[in-house]
Design a protein around this motif. Structure first.
Motif, PDB file in Angstrom:
ATOM      1  N   ALA B  35       0.935   3.089  -2.223  1.00 24.98           N
ATOM      2  CA  ALA B  35       1.494   3.098  -0.868  1.00 24.98           C
ATOM      3  C   ALA B  35       1.010   4.299  -0.063  1.00 24.98           C
ATOM      4  N   ARG B  44      -4.243  -2.303   5.229  1.00 29.37           N
ATOM      5  CA  ARG B  44      -3.352  -2.541   6.360  1.00 29.37           C
ATOM      6  C   ARG B  44      -4.184  -2.824   7.620  1.00 29.37           C
ATOM      7  N   GLY B  64       7.179   1.544   8.098  1.00 28.12           N
ATOM      8  CA  GLY B  64       5.818   1.114   7.782  1.00 28.12           C
ATOM      9  C   GLY B  64       5.677  -0.337   7.380  1.00 28.12           C
ATOM     10  N   ASN B  65       6.749  -1.130   7.470  1.00 27.42           N
ATOM     11  CA  ASN B  65       6.586  -2.563   7.254  1.00 27.42           C
ATOM     12  C   ASN B  65       5.716  -3.102   8.388  1.00 27.42           C
ATOM     13  N   HIS B  84       3.811  -7.806  -0.510  1.00 23.95           N
ATOM     14  CA  HIS B  84       3.369  -6.416  -0.327  1.00 23.95           C
ATOM     15  C   HIS B  84       1.910  -6.271  -0.716  1.00 23.95           C
ATOM     16  N   ASP B  86       0.641  -3.030  -1.327  1.00 23.36           N
ATOM     17  CA  ASP B  86       0.461  -1.832  -2.156  1.00 23.36           C
ATOM     18  C   ASP B  86       0.431  -2.198  -3.633  1.00 23.36           C
ATOM     19  N   PHE B 131       6.302  -2.377   3.071  1.00 22.77           N
ATOM     20  CA  PHE B 131       5.813  -1.067   2.636  1.00 22.77           C
ATOM     21  C   PHE B 131       6.339  -0.731   1.236  1.00 22.77           C
ATOM     22  N   ASN B 132       5.457  -0.205   0.403  1.00 20.24           N
ATOM     23  CA  ASN B 132       5.838   0.422  -0.877  1.00 20.24           C
ATOM     24  C   ASN B 132       6.785  -0.417  -1.722  1.00 20.24           C
ATOM     25  N   GLY B 144      10.351  -0.619   1.537  1.00 19.09           N
ATOM     26  CA  GLY B 144      10.300  -1.170   2.889  1.00 19.09           C
ATOM     27  C   GLY B 144      11.343  -2.253   3.111  1.00 19.09           C
ATOM     28  N   LEU B 172       3.281   8.343   5.877  1.00 16.28           N
ATOM     29  CA  LEU B 172       3.199   7.276   6.881  1.00 16.28           C
ATOM     30  C   LEU B 172       2.558   7.791   8.166  1.00 16.28           C
TER      31      LEU B 172
END
Lengths: 414, 414
Positions: B35, B44, B64-65, B84, B86, B131-132, B144, B172
């Protein structure tokens, strides 16, 4: 108070040792002075300054061993005395440092007697702070004395890297500790160190005279499994490197209990897991594993049982276990003449001494193979060591200093 | 070859997925895209670009979504789909990433049918890259989606630091991934993921329809002993934190075997030793320890037996063992309507499906608590996951994409 109870020379020693202990001090009363770090550079500067102001000629060799030379008899070989200033990451303030400080004071005292005509020296005197005895930042331990005695090449020592990829050569260059000290012809070596065990305390002895070193076999253990998800992966499908390593840690302790009569000491203390994630079964674990014993047969048996355990873990858990012997030494005796000499000094001073074996390696373990060597211990309270609570009483430090001074004097005139 | 065997839309998906797999690729065919690292920033950017060029409005929220919004019915709530991007430090290329790529393609296909007048949408569509999810760089996992669903506060997520002291907020900011996406009214959520187990493969099913999540109890284990020298310290005096932890690792595995009928999965996979030196008995070991089972009683029993083992280790080895439950969830079911809907789609497509439980947590585990959720699995070969050898066949990916597209279409018109 200290100043009033002790002779002036001893009080001076205790004051110097207290100052040394303030360098890299931790809040819990210990020190953090790994090899070639900032605090190591500071204490090296302290030692170099002390030696210079007390008449020594300070020289550093190519592996960072720091010497203070005192020429009493032009051209004669040297009696060397010292230990190491570097420490484990968090450690006690006595381990190594006591021996260096005591050596400096002892050599200074002997030289003064020579200059005052009270003794007639046959040898010169030198003090040494061996580089990287601990081996915690840069493996192996006893690096400086290993290079000095030709057991390890300078180049391979230089290439060793710490956990951040800094090499010994770079680390020594950063602190300006690569020098070109001339070769030092030796006539003898003396070292004093804290015991790091309880034999002296239990035996009510003030001084330990070391007669030999336990044998040791040190292994690098690599357990290979396979990465998997810690959740859904069926238990039967897992090849868990951390489980394999844990079984070996437990087995090593069992071996010490089974062979306690030898005795046998075992330890696993450094263990790294890959990838070390909360949700990934470990694919690899690398750890150390040490076997130590004064009894060669017990070492042989322990290694055999350890390898049997490894094979059993491989069969049962689908991992592979590699045991690489990285270094080992057999039980190894100090010179009988040196033992007798040290016992004579203790008797003259009225201090109870006891013959002991050393379990840990010391720089003297290397040096005794190239010159007659005397190794002395002072008590460490409760045997606590590699711990900030490590403690040796002022009286014991002072008694050790007087014995070391006596030993140095006999070696110097001998 | 792939291009010839599949329908054009499926070939396009496989090409896109192959390109995505090249970002942060490892030599062994996996990926390394933790992430908010550089490869995560790159993927991304890839996703944002793909969504933009396919008509989505790309927005990022405060944690960060990354969303791609497609308004079909102005003002209507959204059907969200995603997973996701990551990954674990070295991992397979399918875990999470397959679901995001499939979601983008599925949403695009449904939108096209709506625009062509072949279906009449009642909801808008949105794609998400949570995110993550992995939690390997920043714990906890599913970060996230936890913030999105209000289970974790934004501030406490921001404050989490990685092993080098970099906070989530800083990480982020560095990759420009803190945005201000508007709140998203949801009417449903769909996620597809690789199974990470062997049930589908063993049962010859192409699609898993997830009916619930195993319960889990996760612990942070702290074993405290005392530093000592690994050599001279008497075995009886040692309080070895690594020995204590190893006994617990072994016991955890025994518990899984004893309660295999439940079943119970146990794991210790992250373990840190202090000071982790070759010559210092460990003063502290910190590790994770997870218990997972679909059976609440087995979890209860396992925790009791684990605590008994810890108390026994304390008594026998002079260490202290603390078991802190960091998070836990009970067995937790997905909506029956969603299961029926997914099974209907599979039947229409002539694909054999199978009801399965998920052992691992997924972002859908969070999202299902705020909106009706469908969770789908595709097979992973040999159940291998969190491993660079993770593999899902093209045909299985394509079958999963068609089921996800069907599910999305029904949710969109429903």
């Amino acid at each position: 108070m200290t100043g009033e109870r002790h002779r002036p020379a001893d009080s001076a020693f205790l004051r110097d040792f207290a100052y040394l202990s303030s360098i890299g001090a931790t809040p819990s009363g210990g020190v953090d002075r790994e090899a070639a770090t900032l605090p190591d550079a500071m204490q090296r500067a302290w030692l170099g300054g002390w030696l210079t102001s007390h008449g020594f000629d300070v020289r550093v060799d190519a592996i960072g061993n720091q010497f203070g030379l005192l020429e009493l008899v032009p051209g004669a070989p040297y009696i060397l005395t010292g230990s190491h200033l570097d420490s484990q990451p968090t450690a006690g303030r006595f381990d190594g440092a006591y021996g260096v400080a005591a050596s400096a004071h002892a050599a200074h005292a002997v030289a003064r007697r020579a200059r005052e005509g009270r003794i007639t020296p046959r040898h010169n005197l030198a003090v040494v702070n061996w580089f990287n005895e601990e081996g915690s930042r840069f493996a192996p331990s006893m690096m400086g004395s290993s290079v000095f005695t030709g057991k390890l090449s300078l180049e391979s020592a230089y290439d060793v890297e710490d956990g951040r990829g800094v090499s010994v050569r770079e680390a020594l260059e950063r602190i300006g500790a690569i020098g070109s000290a001339p070769e030092l012809p030796l006539a003898g070596y003396a070292e004093i160190h804290i015991e790091q065990g309880r034999e002296l305390e239990d035996g009510a002895a003030r001084i330990g005279v070391v007669t030999g070193t336990w044998g040791a076999r040190k292994f690098l253990v690599t357990v290979d499994g396979e990465q998997a998800h810690t959740g859904p992966t069926a238990m039967a499908d897992r090849r868990d490197a951390l489980l394999g390593a844990s079984l070996l840690v437990v087995r090593a302790r069992e071996l010490a209990d089974e062979l306690a009569h030898a005795p046998l000491h075992t330890a696993v203390s450094k263990l790294d897991v890959r990838p070390n994630s909360p949700v990934v079964v470990a694919r690899r674990v690398v750890c150390n594993l040490d076997l130590r014993s004064p009894d060669p047969e017990a070492l042989e048996t322990a290694e055999r049982l350890l390898r049997e355990a490894a094979a059993d873990i491989e069969r049962t858990h689908g991992v592979s276990v590699r045991l690489d012997r990285t270094h080992h030494w057999d039980r190894n005796d100090y010179s009988a003449d040196g033992v007798a000499l040290a016992e004579g000094v203790c008797a003259d001073l009225g201090l109870a001494s006891r013959r002991v074996l050393t379990v840990a390696g010391h720089d003297s373990t290397n040096v005794k193979d190239i010159t007659p060597t005397v190794m002395l211990f002072v008590p460490s309270e409760d045997g606590i060591s590699h711990n900030e609570r490590e403690f040796t009483a002022d009286d014991d430090m002072v008694a050790g200093l007087s014995v070391l001074t006596g030993v140095l004097e006999r070696l110097c005139v001998g």
